[in-house]
Design a protein around this motif. Structure first.
Motif, PDB file in Angstrom:
ATOM      1  N   HIS A  47       0.796  -1.219   0.000  1.00  0.00           N
ATOM      2  CA  HIS A  47       0.000   0.000   0.000  1.00  0.00           C
ATOM      3  C   HIS A  47       0.831   1.272   0.000  1.00  0.00           C
ATOM      4  O   HIS A  47       0.324   2.331  -0.332  1.00  0.00           O
ATOM      5  CB  HIS A  47      -0.974  -0.017   1.177  1.00  0.00           C
ATOM      6  CG  HIS A  47      -2.050  -1.044   1.009  1.00  0.00           C
ATOM      7  ND1 HIS A  47      -1.941  -2.326   1.469  1.00  0.00           N
ATOM      8  CD2 HIS A  47      -3.244  -0.980   0.370  1.00  0.00           C
ATOM      9  CE1 HIS A  47      -3.016  -3.012   1.149  1.00  0.00           C
ATOM     10  NE2 HIS A  47      -3.837  -2.223   0.474  1.00  0.00           N
ATOM     11  N   SER A  55      -4.589   0.665  -9.989  1.00  0.00           N
ATOM     12  CA  SER A  55      -3.855  -0.409  -9.327  1.00  0.00           C
ATOM     13  C   SER A  55      -4.529  -0.829  -8.023  1.00  0.00           C
ATOM     14  O   SER A  55      -4.468  -2.002  -7.660  1.00  0.00           O
ATOM     15  CB  SER A  55      -2.384  -0.049  -9.112  1.00  0.00           C
ATOM     16  OG  SER A  55      -2.203   1.318  -8.915  1.00  0.00           O
ATOM     17  N   CYS A  56      -5.180   0.072  -7.369  1.00  0.00           N
ATOM     18  CA  CYS A  56      -5.952  -0.331  -6.188  1.00  0.00           C
ATOM     19  C   CYS A  56      -6.989  -1.369  -6.590  1.00  0.00           C
ATOM     20  O   CYS A  56      -7.183  -2.370  -5.902  1.00  0.00           O
ATOM     21  CB  CYS A  56      -6.702   0.844  -5.562  1.00  0.00           C
ATOM     22  SG  CYS A  56      -5.711   2.273  -5.132  1.00  0.00           S
ATOM     23  N   CYS A  59      -6.542  -5.270  -6.992  1.00  0.00           N
ATOM     24  CA  CYS A  59      -6.720  -6.113  -5.808  1.00  0.00           C
ATOM     25  C   CYS A  59      -8.077  -5.921  -5.142  1.00  0.00           C
ATOM     26  O   CYS A  59      -8.606  -6.833  -4.534  1.00  0.00           O
ATOM     27  CB  CYS A  59      -5.634  -5.827  -4.782  1.00  0.00           C
ATOM     28  SG  CYS A  59      -3.984  -6.232  -5.361  1.00  0.00           S
ATOM     29  N   HIS A  60      -8.624  -4.736  -5.268  1.00  0.00           N
ATOM     30  CA  HIS A  60      -9.853  -4.461  -4.534  1.00  0.00           C
ATOM     31  C   HIS A  60     -11.095  -4.433  -5.407  1.00  0.00           C
ATOM     32  O   HIS A  60     -12.184  -4.129  -4.932  1.00  0.00           O
ATOM     33  CB  HIS A  60      -9.716  -3.151  -3.751  1.00  0.00           C
ATOM     34  CG  HIS A  60      -8.707  -3.248  -2.647  1.00  0.00           C
ATOM     35  ND1 HIS A  60      -8.848  -4.112  -1.595  1.00  0.00           N
ATOM     36  CD2 HIS A  60      -7.525  -2.626  -2.452  1.00  0.00           C
ATOM     37  CE1 HIS A  60      -7.804  -4.002  -0.789  1.00  0.00           C
ATOM     38  NE2 HIS A  60      -6.981  -3.104  -1.290  1.00  0.00           N
ATOM     39  N   CYS A  78      -9.884   7.072  -3.577  1.00  0.00           N
ATOM     40  CA  CYS A  78      -9.733   6.201  -2.413  1.00  0.00           C
ATOM     41  C   CYS A  78      -9.258   6.974  -1.183  1.00  0.00           C
ATOM     42  O   CYS A  78      -9.777   6.800  -0.090  1.00  0.00           O
ATOM     43  CB  CYS A  78      -8.742   5.092  -2.703  1.00  0.00           C
ATOM     44  SG  CYS A  78      -8.985   4.278  -4.283  1.00  0.00           S
ATOM     45  N   HIS A  82     -10.182   6.797   2.753  1.00  0.00           N
ATOM     46  CA  HIS A  82      -9.214   5.931   3.429  1.00  0.00           C
ATOM     47  C   HIS A  82      -7.892   6.684   3.531  1.00  0.00           C
ATOM     48  O   HIS A  82      -7.255   6.949   2.513  1.00  0.00           O
ATOM     49  CB  HIS A  82      -9.003   4.637   2.633  1.00  0.00           C
ATOM     50  CG  HIS A  82     -10.272   3.861   2.422  1.00  0.00           C
ATOM     51  ND1 HIS A  82     -10.829   3.072   3.402  1.00  0.00           N
ATOM     52  CD2 HIS A  82     -11.091   3.763   1.347  1.00  0.00           C
ATOM     53  CE1 HIS A  82     -11.937   2.505   2.932  1.00  0.00           C
ATOM     54  NE2 HIS A  82     -12.122   2.914   1.689  1.00  0.00           N
TER      55      HIS A  82
END
Ligand code: HEC
Ligand code: HEC
Length: 92
Positions: A47, A55-56, A59-60, A78, A82
């Motif tokens: 992270h 790119s987040c 995976c998400h 994001c 976050h």
């Protein structure tokens, strides 16, 4: 309150302490209710180095290793919600 009353009122130590506490509580409430009240982005190797939303989502996204919850908003920045890791961007 009239102008005269305001001038006459001279706060003692106790009043100041009380006002201080009230101010602190208000501040906490205001800060607590603003954005970014969700989980921060983990401060780990992965992270710290990702910088793009795409790119987040590798995976998400729904096919990723750690998909966002179903009811999660689509899109958005994001890091608006976050908090990014402390060392973010320094790694690589
Ligand atoms: C290489 C895969 C990968 C990438 C890229 C990635 N993440 Fe993650 N992320 C994970 C995994 C796996 C977890 C769950 C395990 C953990 O807590 O480390 C996770 C957990 C999270 C969590 C939840 C932490 C918690 O307390 O449950 C958030 C929020 C998050 N990631 C945000 C992001 C954001 C924002 C980005 C882009 C800047 C991103 N991730 C990029 C793999 C990734
Ligand atoms: C409008 C605010 C907002 C934005 C923008 C946002 N999120 Fe979230 N996200 C949330 C909330 C609220 C949750 C619920 C998790 C919780 O219980 O705190 C969440 C949960 C998650 C989780 C699951 C965490 C867990 O383990 O429970 C991941 C992963 C995640 N978000 C990734 C992302 C990624 C990647 C982006 C950018 C594409 C993003 N979020 C953008 C508000 C947001």
């Amino acid at each position: 309150m009239t102008e005269q009353q305001k001038l006459k009122w001279s706060p003692g130590k106790r009043d100041l302490l009380f006002l201080g506490i009230v101010a602190a509580v208000v501040l906490i409430l205001v800060l607590g209710s603003s954005e970014r009240k969700t989980k921060p982005v983990p401060n780990d190797e992965t992270h710290r180095t990702v910088t793009s939303r795409d790119s987040c989502m590798v995976c998400h996204g729904s096919d990723g290793v750690s998909p966002q919850p179903k009811e999660h908003i689509k899109g958005g920045q994001c890091f608006q919600c976050h908090r990014q890791p402390k060392e973010w961007g320094k790694g690589k």
